[in-house]
Design an enzyme around this catalytic site. Structure first.
Site, PDB file in Angstrom:
ATOM      1  N   TYR A   1       0.991  -1.082   0.155  1.00 10.29           N
ATOM      2  CA  TYR A   1      -0.075   0.146  -0.138  1.00 10.29           C
ATOM      3  C   TYR A   1       0.916   1.157   0.101  1.00 10.29           C
ATOM      4  O   TYR A   1       1.748   1.501   0.638  1.00 10.29           O
ATOM      5  CB  TYR A   1      -1.020   0.007   1.261  1.00 10.29           C
ATOM      6  CG  TYR A   1      -2.000   1.272   1.241  1.00 10.29           C
ATOM      7  CD1 TYR A   1      -2.607   1.611   0.242  1.00 10.29           C
ATOM      8  CD2 TYR A   1      -2.026   1.898   2.647  1.00 10.29           C
ATOM      9  CE1 TYR A   1      -3.125   2.670   0.545  1.00 10.29           C
ATOM     10  CE2 TYR A   1      -2.680   3.263   2.740  1.00 10.29           C
ATOM     11  CZ  TYR A   1      -3.403   3.511   1.688  1.00 10.29           C
ATOM     12  OH  TYR A   1      -4.325   4.570   1.849  1.00 10.29           O
TER      13      TYR A   1
ATOM     14  N   ASP B   1      -0.270  -7.069   7.867  1.00  4.55           N
ATOM     15  CA  ASP B   1      -1.479  -6.448   7.385  1.00  4.55           C
ATOM     16  C   ASP B   1      -2.177  -7.188   6.470  1.00  4.55           C
ATOM     17  O   ASP B   1      -1.807  -7.846   5.626  1.00  4.55           O
ATOM     18  CB  ASP B   1      -1.136  -5.224   6.392  1.00  4.55           C
ATOM     19  CG  ASP B   1      -2.249  -4.321   6.112  1.00  4.55           C
ATOM     20  OD1 ASP B   1      -3.591  -4.724   6.068  1.00  4.55           O
ATOM     21  OD2 ASP B   1      -2.019  -3.030   5.729  1.00  4.55           O
TER      22      ASP B   1
ATOM     23  N   LYS C   1     -12.310  -1.615   5.170  1.00  8.92           N
ATOM     24  CA  LYS C   1     -12.507  -2.436   3.963  1.00  8.92           C
ATOM     25  C   LYS C   1     -13.549  -3.509   4.249  1.00  8.92           C
ATOM     26  O   LYS C   1     -14.718  -3.435   4.573  1.00  8.92           O
ATOM     27  CB  LYS C   1     -11.136  -2.990   3.616  1.00  8.92           C
ATOM     28  CG  LYS C   1     -10.185  -1.880   3.318  1.00  8.92           C
ATOM     29  CD  LYS C   1     -10.496  -0.762   2.619  1.00  8.92           C
ATOM     30  CE  LYS C   1      -9.222   0.240   2.082  1.00  8.92           C
ATOM     31  NZ  LYS C   1      -8.627   1.222   3.097  1.00  8.92           N
TER      32      LYS C   1
END
Length: 388
Positions: free
Chosen positions: A107, A179, A204
């Site tokens: 990310y 993550d 999310k």
């Protein structure tokens, strides 16, 4: 209990909430005390209880206990966003002069956080290909205080061997943070594979309806205590009770939604691979994907995100412009299918060197596959493919 039962009922409650079946939203920012002794003990965290909303709230606590329960962790702390959780995880585990090993592809804002810390606070950060286990372990062996993983990664869905990397990290005394946003605890539980910390952007899949921003960190009680102090006391990145309640509601249907996300993404990836060629489609459920065997070993499902290489920037734009069912929007993990050109949006803030290191090509598209009927999704995607 099986996982899907756990999502509905959660852990055993420590406060009765007046027997409410749905956790109430406690909006109060302050909590009174029965006695001077009790007040001092709770405020100084000698006894459990609530005293100030930034540092604790009954609704937020229910969410924390639920996610710790689902991930198999001792404790959890909720934040205002996924980046709040990431920042707390990083800042509570490193000091000036420490070395961090992180994936070359992940990310973009996590990348930029590490770059910011390296530039301004004397932290050494090494970006390495975490899909190449031996190479990653070699970097860890040179010394590390914190080892970071994002698996499956954003946006290329790359898979890292959590167990092997955890073993290597612990040999050097490093903390391994993973993550787990893309997988969720439905598909993968990193703590059971040796990770020390698990991170979620609850915005999310955990929330699941594109209507809440929140983050979570799950770990040992000691690690959570450190992250809570940094993230809540110092940074003030506390989750609001309303946000916590929305994530709690989302978790009730997590198992059902993830079953459909997994099923739809697997089928869409298969059809795209047949249509475009497997080398243009990125999804860990494809036999052709990098580290597919590791994914099979450490995951029970492959998630609801896939990416595809449309060719170039203009082709990516044409694809998105042609979509009618798939929604052109950033973020991911909602019930609706979302599509976006990665290099032009979420990873646009990376410089050309960082994009090259991460394998981000100008025509890369990320698709968050929703829970609609797969035939409707495919019809829209297929029609858009004719525009490439």
């Amino acid at each position: 209990m099986k996982f899907d039962t756990k999502t509905v009922h959660g852990p055993e409650r420590t406060h009765d909430n007046h027997n409410a079946v749905s956790t109430p939203i406690y909006t109060s920012t302050i909590f009174s005390f029965d006695s001077i002794e009790k007040g001092i003990a709770i405020h100084n965290e000698i006894e459990p209880g609530f005293y100030y909303g930034r540092l604790g709230n009954p609704t937020v606590e229910d969410l924390e206990k639920t996610i710790a329960f689902l991930e198999g962790g001792e404790a959890a702390v909720a934040f205002a966003s996924g980046m709040g959780a990431i920042s707390a995880a990083v800042l509570s585990n490193i000091s000036k002069g420490d070395r961090v090993v992180a994936p070359a592809s992940m990310y973009s804002t996590t990348v930029r956080l590490f770059e910011f810390l390296a530039k301004n606070f004397g932290i050494e950060v090494v970006f390495s290909d975490s899909t190449k286990t031996e190479q990653y372990i070699e970097e860890i062996g040179k010394g590390a205080r914190l080892v970071w993983l994002e698996t499956p990664s954003n946006p290329l869905l790359e898979i890292s061997d959590i167990q092997a990397i955890a073993n290597a990290a612990h040999k050097t005394g490093a903390v391994l943070a993973v993550d787990n946003t893309f997988a969720t605890p439905f598909n993968q539980r990193p703590l059971s594979l040796g990770a020390d910390i698990v991170i979620h952007s609850a915005t999310k899949f955990l929330g699941g309806h594109s209507d809440v921003t929140a983050g979570l960190l799950v770990s040992s009680r000691n690690n959570v205590k450190k992250a809570r102090e940094v993230g809540l006391k110092f940074l003030g990145a506390s989750a609001a009770p309303q946000a916590a309640w929305l994530v709690l509601r989302g978790v009730k249907t997590l198992a059902l939604r993830m079953e459909r996300h997994n099923e739809n993404a697997q089928e869409l990836a298969k059809r795209l691979a047949e249509h475009l060629g497997a080398e243009k489609v990125f999804y860990p459920g494809l036999v052709s994907s990098i580290n597919h065997e590791i994914a099979k070993k450490q995951m029970s499902g492959f998630g609801g995100i896939l990416s595809l290489d449309a060719g170039d920037e203009e082709a990516a734009k044409r694809f998105v412009s042609k979509c009618r069912l798939c929604t052109f929007a950033t973020s991911l993990g909602g019930v609706e299918t979302l599509v976006q050109p990665v290099a032009l949006m979420t990873h646009a803030t990376l410089d050309s060197e960082a994009k090259k290191r991460a394998g981000i090509k100008e025509g890369l598209l990320r698709i968050s596959v929703g829970i609609e009927n797969i035939e409707d999704i495919w019809e829209d995607v297929y029609n858009s493919l004719q525009n490439l």
